[in-house]
Design a protein around this motif. Structure first.
Motif, PDB file in Angstrom:
ATOM      1  N   ALA A 461     116.225  14.650 -43.345  1.00 38.86           N
ATOM      2  CA  ALA A 461     117.470  14.674 -44.057  1.00 38.86           C
ATOM      3  C   ALA A 461     117.449  13.360 -44.947  1.00 38.86           C
ATOM      4  O   ALA A 461     117.283  12.206 -44.646  1.00 38.86           O
ATOM      5  CB  ALA A 461     118.606  14.529 -42.946  1.00 38.86           C
ATOM      6  N   MET A 462     117.887  13.528 -45.957  1.00 43.26           N
ATOM      7  CA  MET A 462     117.908  12.451 -46.960  1.00 43.26           C
ATOM      8  C   MET A 462     119.237  12.077 -47.593  1.00 43.26           C
ATOM      9  O   MET A 462     119.989  12.997 -47.802  1.00 43.26           O
ATOM     10  CB  MET A 462     116.860  12.857 -48.127  1.00 43.26           C
ATOM     11  N   ASP A 463     119.758  10.746 -47.590  1.00 37.53           N
ATOM     12  CA  ASP A 463     121.021  10.437 -48.390  1.00 37.53           C
ATOM     13  C   ASP A 463     120.809  10.881 -49.779  1.00 37.53           C
ATOM     14  O   ASP A 463     119.844  10.700 -50.547  1.00 37.53           O
ATOM     15  CB  ASP A 463     120.915   9.062 -48.376  1.00 37.53           C
ATOM     16  N   GLY A 464     121.869  11.537 -50.358  1.00 35.74           N
ATOM     17  CA  GLY A 464     122.127  11.847 -51.779  1.00 35.74           C
ATOM     18  C   GLY A 464     122.089  10.431 -52.684  1.00 35.74           C
ATOM     19  O   GLY A 464     122.144  11.017 -54.049  1.00 35.74           O
ATOM     20  N   VAL A 465     122.113   9.334 -52.135  1.00 35.46           N
ATOM     21  CA  VAL A 465     122.460   8.340 -53.288  1.00 35.46           C
ATOM     22  C   VAL A 465     121.236   7.372 -53.194  1.00 35.46           C
ATOM     23  O   VAL A 465     120.653   7.103 -54.313  1.00 35.46           O
ATOM     24  CB  VAL A 465     123.640   7.473 -52.832  1.00 35.46           C
ATOM     25  N   ASP A 466     120.883   6.749 -51.844  1.00 39.88           N
ATOM     26  CA  ASP A 466     119.939   5.630 -52.052  1.00 39.88           C
ATOM     27  C   ASP A 466     118.555   6.154 -51.407  1.00 39.88           C
ATOM     28  O   ASP A 466     117.821   5.330 -51.012  1.00 39.88           O
ATOM     29  CB  ASP A 466     120.357   4.619 -51.436  1.00 39.88           C
ATOM     30  N   ASN A 467     118.448   7.600 -51.118  1.00 38.44           N
ATOM     31  CA  ASN A 467     117.353   8.027 -50.626  1.00 38.44           C
ATOM     32  C   ASN A 467     116.771   7.519 -49.290  1.00 38.44           C
ATOM     33  O   ASN A 467     115.713   7.620 -48.789  1.00 38.44           O
ATOM     34  CB  ASN A 467     115.747   7.822 -51.421  1.00 38.44           C
ATOM     35  N   SER A 468     117.717   7.075 -48.500  1.00 45.44           N
ATOM     36  CA  SER A 468     117.763   6.674 -46.938  1.00 45.44           C
ATOM     37  C   SER A 468     117.329   8.191 -46.359  1.00 45.44           C
ATOM     38  O   SER A 468     117.705   9.198 -46.826  1.00 45.44           O
ATOM     39  CB  SER A 468     118.737   6.240 -46.536  1.00 45.44           C
ATOM     40  N   GLU A 469     116.444   8.332 -45.151  1.00 40.83           N
ATOM     41  CA  GLU A 469     116.165   9.452 -44.693  1.00 40.83           C
ATOM     42  C   GLU A 469     115.899   9.226 -43.303  1.00 40.83           C
ATOM     43  O   GLU A 469     115.551   7.997 -42.588  1.00 40.83           O
ATOM     44  CB  GLU A 469     114.778  10.110 -45.427  1.00 40.83           C
ATOM     45  N   ILE A 470     115.991  10.274 -42.574  1.00 46.49           N
ATOM     46  CA  ILE A 470     115.728  10.453 -40.957  1.00 46.49           C
ATOM     47  C   ILE A 470     114.884  11.660 -40.662  1.00 46.49           C
ATOM     48  O   ILE A 470     115.309  12.748 -41.546  1.00 46.49           O
ATOM     49  CB  ILE A 470     117.314  10.427 -40.209  1.00 46.49           C
ATOM     50  N   LEU A 471     113.953  11.417 -39.846  1.00 47.78           N
ATOM     51  CA  LEU A 471     112.893  12.488 -39.623  1.00 47.78           C
ATOM     52  C   LEU A 471     113.742  13.433 -38.374  1.00 47.78           C
ATOM     53  O   LEU A 471     113.959  12.711 -37.414  1.00 47.78           O
ATOM     54  CB  LEU A 471     111.624  11.868 -39.093  1.00 47.78           C
ATOM     55  N   LEU A 472     113.974  14.552 -38.678  1.00 47.31           N
ATOM     56  CA  LEU A 472     114.680  15.539 -37.541  1.00 47.31           C
ATOM     57  C   LEU A 472     113.465  16.345 -36.879  1.00 47.31           C
ATOM     58  O   LEU A 472     113.666  16.584 -35.785  1.00 47.31           O
ATOM     59  CB  LEU A 472     115.499  16.458 -38.272  1.00 47.31           C
TER      60      LEU A 472
END
Length: 659
Positions: A461-472
């Protein structure tokens, strides 16, 4: 229109035209007469015109008109016009000139070939002046003429000759198993010296073919080989292209309402030497032959052999669909390849359907890693006649001696198209949600009749602004935190549809959440990953998820799918476009909930506690007063019991003192 408005050919090409004049078409008693075709040239000899036949919509018809007339030696063909001549460029090379009409012309003349048998094609070779196929020569011969070089190509038995380069200055004939259409890059076909000509064999027999076409939008060929009317569908036009008596490489049916289908033996690969060969306009499309495959099944004593020939160099793999890792053959730059599947080899898993009947499914995959819509799936069968035959070692699968085959079958299986959608828990698609809403991420194979199943890994899952992400879902196919997203499970036991439940969440800096995952199609089913996750109660539990162990992933085929959703929070923050300088103290406290909401909630809590304390103190005071009154009342009764002589006035006085 002036049908013979041309440009003169340069001197070196005139010398090339003289080659082959030693063999006269007028005396071909020891051979047979066929045609040599030249695209983009027109024969200008009006005094030798035999006939003009307008309304001719097929090149093959024009050639037959000439073939059936003994005085005809050559033809000019444009779509809708056939011109017959009593002479040819063999006798008059200077009359053959480059055509510059709005539609290019195709020229053909009769030639005599010896020492070989004619094929079932109206023309047998196409010549391209001052061009050659480079770096792909298989054999070299010495030839006295172009016709002699053509005969060398037709007589080759060690491989199927598709083309030849003939050098008129040296007499060298270089033959090849490649042609303009079989090479992957146009760099192999290029202009040559003045003395070299390219000869392409139209007699190549590709047998029953499984063909794929690619769509090229915005252009159609100006001159085609044939026009068919009353064709009702694009698929019918495609079938016409495959079945005509020449090597059709493209077709178009731009206006289905007119029901006109146009075919050509040319494609972009064979028109590089023609100036402006296409009519470019919006709303039209040409379908060019991408690749064809001819599959033959050899049923041998101990194994089934699927042999594949292609009209284009193939890079990829062929494998048994049930055993893609253990029964596989890698292919690099080949026109023909095969896969052997032994009957008693568990790695290939050949199925026995009955006594002497065996079958398996194979996949021809172009890409080394992924399954695409260009790939083919084939079901192949062998049926043995085992009557009056001895069985070796008491095992039915091994038959001594030669084995008779009584048939083979093939069928095309579509490769999968996978989608990822975000749904509610009932399976309905959604585009937006609020944090905490119960959602699901669903992966589907669009065609439910597809033989594939799927598994998913590396879901991010990725942030639509700063490309932060979390592995699900990790690389093993297991959920990283079941409190955020659960394991992937089949929907109603269907391995073509997977679903993972989760509660809607968002990143602090954006309301857009993007999901990205790797999806792998597998045949016939996907092995679930064995996962261990910590649940809400803190216990570790084992469960299955539709992924694959790491050591198996390197040999699998992966598809990347992406999906987005808008997720809003539930804090109830009000939005205002008013500037901060416009606020007074009261309005600021009311509208800027982002800063004041928690303070207001805290104040409410304080007021409630104060009210509770006040009520408690009031009740306590009442209790103390009641106890005091009870105490006084008990003393009063005691005094009344001790002395009855007390008067009423005294009692009244005492009561007044108490209150």
């Amino acid at each position: 229109m002036d049908k013979f408005r041309v440009n003169e050919i340069s001197g070196p090409i005139k010398e090339i035209m003289k080659v082959g004049r030693t063999r006269s078409e007028w005396s071909c008693s020891n051979g047979f007469i066929t045609f040599e075709l030249i695209t983009g040239f027109v024969y200008s000899a009006s005094e030798d015109t035999l006939d003009m036949i307008p309304g001719t919509l097929k090149l093959t018809d024009c050639l037959r008109f000439c073939q059936e007339n003994s005085t005809c030696q050559s033809i000019n063909f444009e779509t809708g016009l056939c011109v017959l001549f009593t002479s040819s460029a063999t006798q008059r090379p200077g009359a053959l000139k480059t055509s510059h009409f709005p539609v290019f012309t195709m020229y053909a003349h009769k030639i005599c070939l010896l020492g070989t048998r004619p094929c079932n094609r109206v023309w047998m070779f196409e010549r391209v002046i001052a061009h050659e196929l480079r770096d792909l020569t298989r054999k070299r011969y010495s030839a006295t003429s172009r016709e002699a070089c053509m005969e060398k190509c037709l007589q080759e038995h060690s491989f199927q000759c598709r083309s030849a380069n003939f050098d008129s200055s040296t007499g060298e004939c270089a033959i090849s198993d490649m042609d303009r259409h079989s090479v992957p890059e146009s760099r192999y076909f290029a202009p040559s010296g003045d003395k070299i000509e390219y000869l392409e064999n139209n007699c190549v027999d590709e047998g029953v073919r499984l063909c794929e076409f690619k769509k090229v939008n915005g252009r159609i060929v100006k001159t085609v080989d044939a026009v068919f009317e009353n064709i009702t569908s694009l698929d019918e036009c495609r079938k016409m292209c495959i079945s005509v008596p020449y090597r059709c490489h493209s077709f178009d049916m731009s206006d289905t309402a007119s029901r006109v289908c146009r075919l050509s033996h040319h494609s972009s690969a064979s028109l590089t030497h023609i100036e402006d060969p296409y009519l470019e306009t919006r709303g039209v499309a040409t379908y060019e032959l991408s690749a064809c495959y001819n599959v033959t099944i050899h049923c041998e004593a101990k194994e089934m052999v699927a042999k594949v020939t292609s009209n284009k160099l193939f890079n990829g793999k062929v494998y048994a669909k049930k055993r893609p890792n253990t029964c596989v053959q890698d292919v690099v730059n080949r026109l023909d390849f095969e896969i052997r599947m032994s009957y008693n080899d568990l790695h290939c898993d050949v199925q026995q359907q009955g006594f002497g009947q065996f079958s398996n499914d194979i996949v021809i995959q172009h890409h080394d890693m992924i399954v695409t819509n260009q790939d083919l799936g084939l079901s192949v069968q062998c049926q043995y006649d085992l009557s009056n035959r001895s069985i070796a070692n008491g095992v039915q699968l091994e038959v001594s001696g030669e084995v008779d085959t009584s048939g083979s079958q093939s069928a095309t299986v579509s490769s999968p198209n996978v989608t990822m959608t975000i749904t509610d828990r009932s399976g309905e698609d959604i585009l937006s949600a609020q944090v905490g809403d119960p959602l699901a991420l669903q992966f589907d194979i669009v065609d439910q009749n597809s033989p594939y199943e799927i598994f998913v890994r590396e879901l991010v899952a990725m942030d639509g602004v700063d490309n932060s992400e979390i592995l699900l879902i990790d690389s093993l196919g297991c959920p990283t935190d079941v409190s955020i997203m659960g394991a992937l499970e089949k929907v109603d036991g269907n391995g073509k549809v997977l679903r993972a439940p989760f509660a809607a969440f968002k990143f602090p800096t954006s309301e857009i959440v993007r999901f990205k995952a790797l999806v792998t199609p597998c045949l016939p089913s996907c092995e679930p990953a064995k996962c261990t996750s910590k649940y809400f109660d803190g216990e570790l539990r084992s469960h299955d998820s539709l992924g694959r162990r790491r050591r198996e992933l390197a040999e699998q085929n992966e598809l990347l799918v992406v999906q987005s959703i808008q997720v809003t929070d539930k804090f109830g923050f009000e939005r205002s476009e008013r500037k901060l300088s416009d606020f007074d103290e009261t309005s600021y406290e009311r509208q800027n909930d982002a800063n004041s909401q928690s303070v207001e909630d805290e104040s409410s809590c304080v007021n409630i506690i104060g009210l509770i304390i006040a009520c408690s103190l009031f009740l306590l005071a009442q209790l103390i007063l009641l106890l005091a009154w009870t105490y006084v009342w008990q003393r009063r009764k005691s005094k009344l019991a001790e002395g009855a002589a007390n008067s009423a006035d005294m009692l009244y006085t005492n009561m007044s003192m108490i209150y």
